[in-house]
Design a protein around this motif. Sequence first.
Motif, PDB file in Angstrom:
ATOM      1  N   MET A 181       0.806  -1.215   0.000  1.00 56.44           N
ATOM      2  CA  MET A 181       0.000   0.000   0.000  1.00 56.44           C
ATOM      3  C   MET A 181       0.843   1.270   0.000  1.00 56.44           C
ATOM      4  O   MET A 181       0.410   2.305  -0.505  1.00 56.44           O
ATOM      5  N   ALA A 182       2.037   1.199   0.555  1.00 55.18           N
ATOM      6  CA  ALA A 182       2.886   2.398   0.587  1.00 55.18           C
ATOM      7  C   ALA A 182       3.227   2.887  -0.813  1.00 55.18           C
ATOM      8  O   ALA A 182       3.538   4.074  -1.005  1.00 55.18           O
ATOM      9  N   VAL A 201       0.010   5.208  -1.746  1.00 54.04           N
ATOM     10  CA  VAL A 201      -0.648   6.127  -0.826  1.00 54.04           C
ATOM     11  C   VAL A 201      -0.392   7.593  -1.187  1.00 54.04           C
ATOM     12  O   VAL A 201      -1.311   8.419  -1.139  1.00 54.04           O
ATOM     13  N   ASP A 202       0.832   7.938  -1.553  1.00 52.72           N
ATOM     14  CA  ASP A 202       1.140   9.343  -1.864  1.00 52.72           C
ATOM     15  C   ASP A 202       0.335   9.826  -3.064  1.00 52.72           C
ATOM     16  O   ASP A 202      -0.220  10.941  -3.057  1.00 52.72           O
ATOM     17  N   ARG A 221      -4.350   8.817   4.928  1.00 50.61           N
ATOM     18  CA  ARG A 221      -3.171   7.957   4.810  1.00 50.61           C
ATOM     19  C   ARG A 221      -3.327   6.691   5.659  1.00 50.61           C
ATOM     20  O   ARG A 221      -3.023   5.579   5.204  1.00 50.61           O
ATOM     21  N   LEU A 261      -3.139   2.971   4.265  1.00 51.31           N
ATOM     22  CA  LEU A 261      -2.039   2.116   4.712  1.00 51.31           C
ATOM     23  C   LEU A 261      -2.520   0.969   5.591  1.00 51.31           C
ATOM     24  O   LEU A 261      -1.836  -0.046   5.733  1.00 51.31           O
TER      25      LEU A 261
END
Length: 599
Positions: free
Chosen positions: A478-479, A482-483, A506, A510
């Motif tokens: 997921m990281a 996410v951004d 976030r 996450l």
Amino acid sequence: MAPDCHANGVSTDFTNYVAYLDPKALNQPRIGHLNLETHSIQPLCFSSSTPLTDLYQVIEIGESNIKPSGEPVQLSLVQLLPPISGRDVLAVGKNYFEHAIEFNSSGYDSSDKTDQPTHPVIFTKRATSIIAHGEPIYPHPGFTDTIDYEGEIGVIIGKSGFKIDEADAMEYVWGYTIINDMTARERQRDHKQFYIGKSPDTFCPMGPIAVPRLQLSKTLRVQTQVNGEKRQDSTTDDLIFSVPFLVKTLSAAQTLQPGDVIATGTPAGVGFGQKPPVFLKPGDVIEVSVTGLGTLKNTIAEPSAKNQTVYRVQNSSHIPISNLNKSCGGVGLTTINSKQLYYRKSGVASGNPIIFIHGLGSSSETYTPLIAFLGLENTHSLHLLDLEGHGLSPTSAASTTSISSYASDFLDLAQYAKITGATLIAHSMGCLVALTLALKNPEIVSNLILLGPPPTPLPEAAQTGSIARAATVRSSGMAAVVDAVVTAGTSAKSKTGNPIGIAAVRMSLLGQDPEGYAKGCTALAGATEALPVAQIKASTLIVTGDEDKVSPPHLCEKYSTEIHGSMVHVLPEVGHWHIFEDVKGVSAAVASFLKDVFL
């Protein structure tokens, strides 16, 4: 005998390792210490307090990294498991001199016909034959009429080894357990080797405990009783081939693994060694005792009994289930139409029902701020369900998700909770689920509140992007997304002035299981057919943000023209995560709508 069965009388170590199913944790496997005098189990865990679940972990982590956890539980309240299982047992035949003589003269020996073999006689017992202390032994009617027992000491390997020197072999031995090497004698004879006669289901009782070798005497005595009558009595000093020699032999051309079990052979006194031979029959009780290891006790079942191994094998699966660990194997989940999902009901039971449907990358907890801000728990009956694979709801690799499958889950929820005439509050992808449910089952839905509904059908570019995102999280987690999601999905004002809202977005992303999220992306990408929203009969409120790129105001206005009598509320300086970015604005719009529809 000391309470913990240590040869030196010390009982401070928790090393009588027993495997069992924890009734407090949906019968998940656990490892504990069995006090053989009080018949109680002290649960054990890693030093980190993570529960131990099998003996392989114990062997790998070592006694110094294990500690007690929680209160003892009575043995009578749990189901025991074999101390170790999952692999075939490496077994040795004719390894006590007097037994070799009685076997050679019995008429059932089809091996080398010598009273004392020159090399160890090695065979295997299939892993499916392993059962626990106390489990019934299935008699296999029609397969055998010559069921026999063999009380043995099981050696458990503690570290991997290849070409192990006999002088070093004991360094590779972790510990010991008890084995009853049950045998169908005529099958052992007729097939000219031991495997068929040694491997019937339930023919390898093991346990009740496993103990590290350094906690036990160097010489171990094995005794067997049948219906209270002693039949076997010998010690490891009487082995023809010692434990170190067996380890050397078995590792000469194959790597021994931690957790491998070697059944070292049985003393004289088996059933065919009686005068005349006496074979086991239903109701017979076999007890095998070994120094420091307690007593392994099993009973021959009636011919009409069920073979429990069949049930275990049929109910095992290698199909992965994602997101199940978050609920500790399913604690707190609700089975709705045979599917495990996380469902939470709150509020006033007699109040008008509200069903909440969250979107991709979130969970039902998304609605907690809205519920609290409006005080809905004091006025309505609230039903919150995590989409399959999201939040706390697990998902099987064999399950294909889609907008329709999600809608079916909410239909099943409505039937399970006996809900009709509900208000549906949905966000993002959840709006497509809510619209599908309202179109197919209008009796369930009286009112719709759609927060940022995506277009229907989903544009091709959005389909492609969603599929690509699924591939990304499956490979990188997921990281990796996410951004990008936060940047595209929130407003400029939120990014600069609402750090708590951004953090909530976030954390929501996450906190998702990558596989569950990926399946959600695939479900969204599959929304390729336009929903006939003009057929919606429910009163409808559409809420969006003026910076919502997924559901821009012009799209919501289009929905409004198609859904008769619907209204649109646009939140200023808000992106797609409406509740996290402007809970007050969303609450005001929802409160006004609910007031109107419930007048």
